[in-house]
Design a protein around this motif. Structure first.
Motif, PDB file in Angstrom:
ATOM      1  N   ARG A 116      38.561   6.670  29.719  1.00 45.42           N
ATOM      2  CA  ARG A 116      39.576   5.872  30.206  1.00 45.42           C
ATOM      3  C   ARG A 116      41.011   6.416  29.896  1.00 45.42           C
ATOM      4  NH1 ARG A 116      39.125   0.211  31.181  1.00 45.42           N
ATOM      5  NH2 ARG A 116      37.376   0.029  29.619  1.00 45.42           N
ATOM      6  N   LEU A 117      41.071   6.992  28.747  1.00 51.86           N
ATOM      7  CA  LEU A 117      42.467   7.595  28.394  1.00 51.86           C
ATOM      8  C   LEU A 117      42.655   8.820  29.413  1.00 51.86           C
ATOM      9  CD1 LEU A 117      45.382   7.774  27.042  1.00 51.86           C
ATOM     10  CD2 LEU A 117      43.988   8.652  25.143  1.00 51.86           C
ATOM     11  N   PHE A 119      41.211   9.569  32.273  1.00 53.48           N
ATOM     12  CA  PHE A 119      41.705   8.986  33.629  1.00 53.48           C
ATOM     13  C   PHE A 119      42.981   8.392  33.880  1.00 53.48           C
ATOM     14  CE2 PHE A 119      36.777   8.339  34.853  1.00 53.48           C
ATOM     15  CZ  PHE A 119      36.758   9.926  34.648  1.00 53.48           C
ATOM     16  N   ALA A 120      43.552   7.904  32.791  1.00 54.06           N
ATOM     17  CA  ALA A 120      44.884   7.170  32.936  1.00 54.06           C
ATOM     18  C   ALA A 120      45.907   8.364  32.859  1.00 54.06           C
ATOM     19  CB  ALA A 120      44.968   6.156  31.587  1.00 54.06           C
ATOM     20  N   ASP A 123      45.291  10.578  36.328  1.00 53.65           N
ATOM     21  CA  ASP A 123      45.778   9.759  37.657  1.00 53.65           C
ATOM     22  C   ASP A 123      47.039  10.337  38.079  1.00 53.65           C
ATOM     23  OD1 ASP A 123      46.648   7.425  39.207  1.00 53.65           O
ATOM     24  OD2 ASP A 123      44.567   7.469  39.272  1.00 53.65           O
ATOM     25  N   ARG A 273      39.666   7.289  41.517  1.00 51.51           N
ATOM     26  CA  ARG A 273      39.761   5.946  41.271  1.00 51.51           C
ATOM     27  C   ARG A 273      38.578   5.205  41.680  1.00 51.51           C
ATOM     28  NH1 ARG A 273      46.065   5.530  43.801  1.00 51.51           N
ATOM     29  NH2 ARG A 273      47.074   6.488  41.980  1.00 51.51           N
ATOM     30  N   ARG A 276      36.573   5.194  38.354  1.00 50.73           N
ATOM     31  CA  ARG A 276      36.934   4.315  37.555  1.00 50.73           C
ATOM     32  C   ARG A 276      36.438   2.923  37.724  1.00 50.73           C
ATOM     33  NH1 ARG A 276      43.220   5.555  36.562  1.00 50.73           N
ATOM     34  NH2 ARG A 276      43.085   4.014  35.059  1.00 50.73           N
ATOM     35  N   THR A 277      36.390   2.666  38.977  1.00 52.34           N
ATOM     36  CA  THR A 277      36.083   1.238  39.290  1.00 52.34           C
ATOM     37  C   THR A 277      34.511   0.830  39.132  1.00 52.34           C
ATOM     38  OG1 THR A 277      35.906   1.451  41.422  1.00 52.34           O
ATOM     39  CG2 THR A 277      38.057   0.977  40.708  1.00 52.34           C
ATOM     40  N   ASP A 281      32.777  -0.738  31.139  1.00 53.48           N
ATOM     41  CA  ASP A 281      33.781  -0.457  29.865  1.00 53.48           C
ATOM     42  C   ASP A 281      32.976   0.384  28.751  1.00 53.48           C
ATOM     43  OD1 ASP A 281      35.541  -2.256  31.195  1.00 53.48           O
ATOM     44  OD2 ASP A 281      34.919  -3.938  30.181  1.00 53.48           O
ATOM     45  N   GLN A 283      31.119   3.096  29.244  1.00 57.78           N
ATOM     46  CA  GLN A 283      31.195   4.509  29.572  1.00 57.78           C
ATOM     47  C   GLN A 283      32.683   4.740  29.576  1.00 57.78           C
ATOM     48  OE1 GLN A 283      29.229   3.436  33.495  1.00 57.78           O
ATOM     49  NE2 GLN A 283      27.524   4.739  32.629  1.00 57.78           N
ATOM     50  N   LEU A 284      33.673   3.951  29.984  1.00 63.82           N
ATOM     51  CA  LEU A 284      34.977   4.341  29.910  1.00 63.82           C
ATOM     52  C   LEU A 284      35.634   4.576  28.569  1.00 63.82           C
ATOM     53  CD1 LEU A 284      36.408   2.250  32.861  1.00 63.82           C
ATOM     54  CD2 LEU A 284      36.333   4.690  32.751  1.00 63.82           C
ATOM     55  N   ASP A 285      34.981   3.646  27.746  1.00 61.88           N
ATOM     56  CA  ASP A 285      35.651   3.753  26.288  1.00 61.88           C
ATOM     57  C   ASP A 285      34.629   4.794  25.375  1.00 61.88           C
ATOM     58  OD1 ASP A 285      37.739   1.991  26.770  1.00 61.88           O
ATOM     59  OD2 ASP A 285      36.541   0.417  26.678  1.00 61.88           O
TER      60      ASP A 285
END
Length: 687
Positions: A116-117, A119-120, A123, A273, A276-277, A281, A283-285
């Motif tokens: 998540r971080l 990708f943020a 991006d 993007r 990411r959708t 959560d 997997q992202l975290d």
């Protein structure tokens, strides 16, 4: 702690405008300073090129074109190029100053990042790169050191344009770039395009997810060799539990063949993007295990000779001089150890099988294997099942003669092609300030085909040639395409409306529009508040070049007007005098008695002096003249007592002594027992 370095530029002014305050960074090509643009009163990053580049006019011409192209790119995630110029022996570029830190600082502190971080952070980087690709710009040196993170959280990509100019200034056998992130085609001497930036971005994303770069080596050329011959391993090998979509995204970006990567930044941004959708959560975290940051790349390192390493800009970019006789690895062995010199040209590199950690094949691996099997099948189908050894010897002799003749023809054609034909070398002629027809004729005469491209240019008249790419004087093969840049004249931008703004607001507006502040004049204005802009020159919406000086007229507020003294004047004259002074006369409702001022004249005014603004009121009080006071009869009274009584009533007393006034008695008085104006004279005759 930043090392303090003695520098003669610190404290000086470059081009009479940029006050150098401190040294931020230095490298093999330039030094970056924190400077203040005194004309616009703002901090900027001033990149000063080293003398060996500043003295090369061809390089400066190219740098100017690249800086202009980069300056035309305005995007919230791209560091703006504000100015470029030369002051004596100092060549410089002025860029937006971003106070904060770099992505490299984040990676040094946190190592591997959760998806998540990661990708943020990446991006906005990809969004800025996508905007550059849409504008026809290629970065060529994407790396964490060039990703700037401001104190307020803004993320920007820096150093657009300089890598291209420096690369063009080096020999054709040299590669400028950060070797840890360089695309395979650049190592092989092929042209860069948007997909080269995609590869570097994919390597950077791998490092963000795993805390390590995918390739390592004792010398930079070992790393470059792996970019060409190896495939980037799925990041999930270093970070177990990482989603398969993340693996596929990294390996899509870092495919060896440019055609197998996203076509440009926009395509990559859309896929990022989308992923990411679709990820959960969890997997992202996903928190990378502590050991992930310490994973050592399992790729074997083959020793390769002759590497020249030099710092570029931030000290982390290398110059690799490609070897004239590259090393080939004999394929077919699991752990290659035998190396042998090759007689192939410098751009040729044999690929060999490199060690990889055993892992289940991903979807992308399965697709690659399927494509390879299909190629093998087609190659096998095209191979004849019978050899030339079969048949009679005479037929084989005829076939060999035909083969020799064909090879001779091909050799002759190749000799013509590279000696006299389109493959022969030629020198690009100077086309600057020529008409398009003249420039194209010069290029045709030199053996080149040109493609006109319109560009903005502040110095060359519209319709005339600005130059070429490759630049004039360069020796290239005649089959290479030549871009002919044709001037559209200076690029013009509308001036913002500044009337009504404060001076500070106007300065900021000019800075945002990349204009400069000209002469500032102050004058009184009855309608515009003090400190606000009354007018500008040139006027708003006028189309001008960047850097145009705009003169401002600033209000000092209403003009102060002196108050005239009208006391003693009659009413009409007093009102006229006040009106002539730009003020308004106001008559007090109650006139007053005054023994000295005639009736109808001004006794007093408020204010009596000082200044007022135009239209302010001055109040005047009119006189009713002196009061009528009864005069008592003092005949027969003592003169001293009579005098005191009359003076207390407001009269002036005149005494006429007869015979010396021996007795001090009032014998006569005028007037007597009647009314008289206050302040008039009463005459006493004293004996």
């Amino acid at each position: 702690m930043q090392q303090q370095v003695s520098d003669h530029l610190i404290g000086s002014r470059v081009d009479g405008r940029y006050l150098v305050r401190s040294r931020l960074a230095g490298g093999g090509m330039s030094t970056v300073y924190l400077a203040t643009d005194e004309r616009l009163d703002r901090d900027v990053a001033l990149k000063v090129l080293h003398p060996h580049l500043a003295n090369d006019q061809n390089f400066l011409d190219r740098l100017q074109r690249e800086a202009r192209a980069a300056a035309s790119l305005s995007h919230p995630h791209v560091v703006g190029v504000l100015d470029q110029g030369q002051d004596g022996h100092i060549a410089y570029i002025v860029m937006e100053y971003i106070k904060g830190h770099t992505l490299r600082d984040v990676l040094n502190e946190k190592k591997a990042l959760p998806p998540r971080l990661a990708f943020a952070l990446i991006d906005p980087v990809i969004e800025g790169v996508a905007a550059a690709h849409a504008a026809g710009l290629i970065h060529r040196d994407i790396k964490p050191e060039n990703v700037l993170i401001a104190e307020d959280g803004r993320i920007k990509v820096g150093d657009f344009g300089l890598a291209r100019a420096v690369t063009a200034n080096t020999s054709t056998g040299a590669l400028i770039g950060t070797v840890a992130y360089v695309a395979p085609e650049l190592v092989l001497g092929k042209p860069a395009d948007a997909r080269s930036d995609i590869y570097s971005t994919g390597i950077m994303l791998y490092e963000m997810l795993t805390g390590k770069q995918p390739y390592a080596g004792d010398v930079p050329i070992q790393v470059a060799y792996q970019h060409v011959n190896a495939e980037v391993a799925p990041p999930s090998l270093a970070v177990p539990g990482l989603a398969a979509d993340v693996d596929e995204l990294v390996q899509w970006c870092t495919a060896k063949e440019p055609d197998d990567r996203p076509v440009d930044g926009s395509a990559l941004l859309s896929e990022l993007r989308h992923i990411r959708t679709t990820l959960s959560d969890a997997q992202l975290d996903l928190n990378p295990p502590a050991a992930a940051a310490a994973v050592v790349n399992a790729e074997p390192r083959t020793a390769v000779a002759t590497a020249i390493v030099a710092p570029f800009d931030d000290g982390r970019t290398e110059t690799l001089e490609r070897i004239g006789r590259p090393t080939d690895i004999i394929s077919g062995q699991r752990n290659p150890t035998t190396v042998m010199p090759s007689s192939l040209p410098p751009a040729a590199v044999y690929t060999g099988e490199l060690d990889r950690q055993d892992a289940p094949p991903s979807k992308r691996d399965l697709k690659r294997i399927a494509r390879q099997e299909e190629k093998d099948r087609l190659r096998a189908a095209a191979t004849p099942s019978r050899t030339l050894r079969e048949g009679n010897p005479r037929r084989r002799a005829i076939i060999w003669i035909v083969v020799v003749i064909v090879l001779a023809i091909l050799a002759g054609a190749a000799g013509w092609f590279f000696g006299m034909g389109p493959g022969s070398p030629g020198t690009i002629p100077d086309t600057k300030n020529k008409t398009v027809a003249e420039a194209q004729q010069l290029l045709r005469t030199a053996g080149f085909q040109s493609e006109p491209r319109d560009v903005f240019d502040d110095d060359v008249q519209a319709g005339l040639a600005v130059g070429t790419e490759p630049a004039s004087g360069q020796v290239v093969r005649k089959f290479q395409p030549v871009a002919l840049f044709v001037s559209k004249g200076p690029q013009l931008f509308p001036l913002p409306a500044l009337a009504g703004l404060t001076l500070d607001q106007a300065k900021n507006a000019l800075g945002n529009a990349e204009m400069t502040l000209g002469k500032v004049t102050e004058q009184y204005d009855d309608t515009v508040p003090a400190g606000s802009i009354v007018s500008q020159s040139p006027a708003k919406d006028t189309a001008v070049r960047h850097g145009t000086q705009v003169s401002l007229l600033v209000s000092k507020g209403p003009q102060p007007l002196p108050v005239p003294d009208v006391r003693g004047m009659d009413q009409q004259a007093a009102v006229q005098a006040i009106s002539d002074a730009g003020l308004t006369a106001k008559i007090a409702p109650d006139p007053v008695f005054d023994k000295k001022v005639p009736a109808g004249s001004v006794v007093s005014q408020s204010p009596a002096n000082g200044t007022l603004t135009r239209g302010s009121a001055v109040t005047i009080t009119l006189s009713k003249g002196p009061r009528q006071v009864h005069v008592p009869n003092f005949i027969g009274k003592q003169a001293d007592a009579a005098r005191k009584a009359l003076e207390s009533l407001g009269f002036d007393v005149k005494v006429n002594n007869i015979l010396g006034g021996f007795f001090g008695t009032v014998r006569d008085q005028n007037p007597v027992d009647s009314d008289a104006p206050e302040g008039s004279t009463v005459t006493l005759t004293v004996v």
